[in-house]
Design an enzyme around this catalytic site. Structure first.
Site, PDB file in Angstrom:
ATOM      1  N   THR A 158       6.199  10.178   2.516  1.00  0.00           N
ATOM      2  CA  THR A 158       6.880  10.536   1.271  1.00  0.00           C
ATOM      3  C   THR A 158       6.769  12.050   1.077  1.00  0.00           C
ATOM      4  OG1 THR A 158       4.928  10.390  -0.156  1.00  0.00           O
ATOM      5  CG2 THR A 158       6.157   8.344   0.215  1.00  0.00           C
ATOM      6  N   ILE A 206       1.163  10.762   1.166  1.00  0.00           N
ATOM      7  CA  ILE A 206       1.544  11.361  -0.117  1.00  0.00           C
ATOM      8  C   ILE A 206       1.166  12.834  -0.086  1.00  0.00           C
ATOM      9  CG2 ILE A 206      -0.656  10.672  -1.215  1.00  0.00           C
ATOM     10  CD1 ILE A 206       0.943  10.393  -3.857  1.00  0.00           C
ATOM     11  N   ILE A 251      -3.138  12.107   3.230  1.00  0.00           N
ATOM     12  CA  ILE A 251      -2.779  13.161   2.280  1.00  0.00           C
ATOM     13  C   ILE A 251      -2.043  14.258   3.037  1.00  0.00           C
ATOM     14  CG2 ILE A 251      -3.608  14.749   0.524  1.00  0.00           C
ATOM     15  CD1 ILE A 251      -4.192  11.751  -0.041  1.00  0.00           C
ATOM     16  N   LYS A 252      -0.832  14.558   2.593  1.00  0.00           N
ATOM     17  CA  LYS A 252      -0.019  15.565   3.271  1.00  0.00           C
ATOM     18  C   LYS A 252      -0.357  16.964   2.760  1.00  0.00           C
ATOM     19  CE  LYS A 252       4.357  14.727   4.326  1.00  0.00           C
ATOM     20  NZ  LYS A 252       5.781  14.318   4.175  1.00  0.00           N
ATOM     21  N   ILE A 253      -0.663  17.845   3.705  1.00  0.00           N
ATOM     22  CA  ILE A 253      -0.980  19.238   3.392  1.00  0.00           C
ATOM     23  C   ILE A 253      -0.102  20.129   4.260  1.00  0.00           C
ATOM     24  CG2 ILE A 253      -2.772  21.027   3.475  1.00  0.00           C
ATOM     25  CD1 ILE A 253      -4.855  18.818   3.022  1.00  0.00           C
TER      26      ILE A 253
END
EC number: 2.2.1.2
Length: 376
Positions: A46, A110, A141-143
């Site tokens: 996402t 996310i 967790i998207k970074i």
């Protein structure tokens, strides 16, 4: 589902298919489950654009918005609640795949707020907050892989949180991302964290590289320049796979894997073609290699399922040819470093614009709910 479908063949070749889309409607109607059962989807990614689009249509979020409005939630609080709920529910749907693949797949990603892309400390704090709120073992967790993001990646991995590194365009930045992952693992190991529970993917963007470079080739306009159009994105991604192979063959990486760590898989992102003259499965069929992920918009997934031609590994063994493409571009005056820096900057800007749209959509929804409540 049979092993004769192109998506089944793609999976058998070692490519995990993740859907680049999520909405509450897709969750509630069983649409997501259908893609898992029929088209070999084993994960979801996402971003702010996806959430903004999901919230802008349909009625799936209306009840939660009414409750949030009644409780006096701020826009930021509402976004946090809505998006984490969707990711948590999707994580439950994928939990069986997560278990079956020993945590490799069944992943739902996310993204941290894109406005934090240049603030390492705030990125880490938000990553921890998101992971804790969702509370599912299969969340990523998207970074973004900005300079500051690379620092945040190491810190987040060191805390035992699984990470999807996004917005990678250059080979050098990719090397820095892998180094950050290994550094984080080393720190996690020192802290006594079980390395087996930490997963990571590195999202290397493909079609956007072609869009930017093709624009520059068109401006040059020579036959030699035009003959190189739509070749850079695939060449760049194939060379990224070479970086992956070399990086995880080092003694440093092998020692961590021996201690229980997982390799950070390359993920092909931005795999929908932007140029309508190109085959709609180009960035799928030309990037088949073991231990990779391809995150596809539904349109690309449907095209692959319908008529994708999977011929096995199309990456390993292509490195000399891929380097030749980049060398020819350089000889024509196409500045690789400028291209990738431009794409990174624009990528962050686009996510910020989408975040603004998400804020506006949720603001309007909350105000609408408050007005309806007041009118009753």
């Amino acid at each position: 589902m049979t092993d004769t479908t192109p998506t089944a063949q793609l999976s058998a070749a070692g490519v995990s298919i993740w859907l680049d889309d999520l909405s509450r409607e897709r969750i509630n109607t069983g649409g997501l489950q259908s893609l898992i059962a029929e088209k070999n989807v084993v994960g979801v990614t996402t971003n702010p654009t996806i959430f903004a689009a999901a919230l802008a249509k349909g009625e799936a979020y209306d009840e939660q918005v009414r409750q949030l409005a009644a409780s006096g939630a701020s826009v930021d609080e509402a976004i946090f609640e809505i998006t984490t709920d969707d990711v948590a529910n999707a994580s439950d749907i994928f939990h069986d795949i997560y278990e079956r693949t020993n945590g490799v797949d069944g992943r739902v990603s996310i993204e941290v707020e894109p406005g934090l892309a240049h603030d390492a400390k705030a990125t880490v704090e938000t990553a921890k907050k998101l992971a804790e709120k969702i509370g599912k073992p299969n969340v990523l967790i998207k970074i973004p892989a900005t300079v500051e993001g690379v620092e945040a990646i190491a810190d987040t991995i060191a805390a035992g949180i699984s990470v999807n590194v996004t917005l990678i365009f250059s080979l050098q930045r990719y090397r820095e991302v892998i180094n950050a992952y290994l550094t984080g693992l080393e720190r996690a190991k020192e802290a006594g964290i079980d390395l087996a529970g930490i997963q990571s993917v590195a999202s290397f963007f493909v079609s956007r590289v072609d869009t930017e470079i093709d624009k520059r080739l068109t401006a040059i306009g020579t036959d030699e320049a035009l003959a190189l159009k739509s070749k850079a994105g695939i060449a760049n991604a194939r060379l990224a796979y070479q970086v992956y192979e070399e990086s995880f063959a080092t003694e440093r990486a092998k020692a961590l894997v021996a201690a229980g760590a997982n390799e950070q898989r390359p993920l092909w992102a931005s795999t929908g073609v932007k140029d309508p003259s190109l085959p709609d499965t180009l960035y799928v069929t030309e990037l088949v290699a073991p231990n990779t992920v391809n995150t596809m918009p539904e349109k690309t997934l449907d095209a692959t399922f319908d008529h994708g031609v999977i011929t096995g590994d199309t990456v390993t063994g292509s490195y000399a040819e891929s380097n030749e493409v980049l060398d020819k571009l350089a000889a024509l005056g196409v500045d690789y470093d400028d291209v990738t820096a431009t794409l990174e900057r624009e990528g962050v800007e686009k996510f910020n614009v989408s975040w603004g749209e998400l804020v506006e959509t949720v603001t309007n929804a909350l105000e609408g709910a408050k007005s309806q409540a007041a009118a009753k």
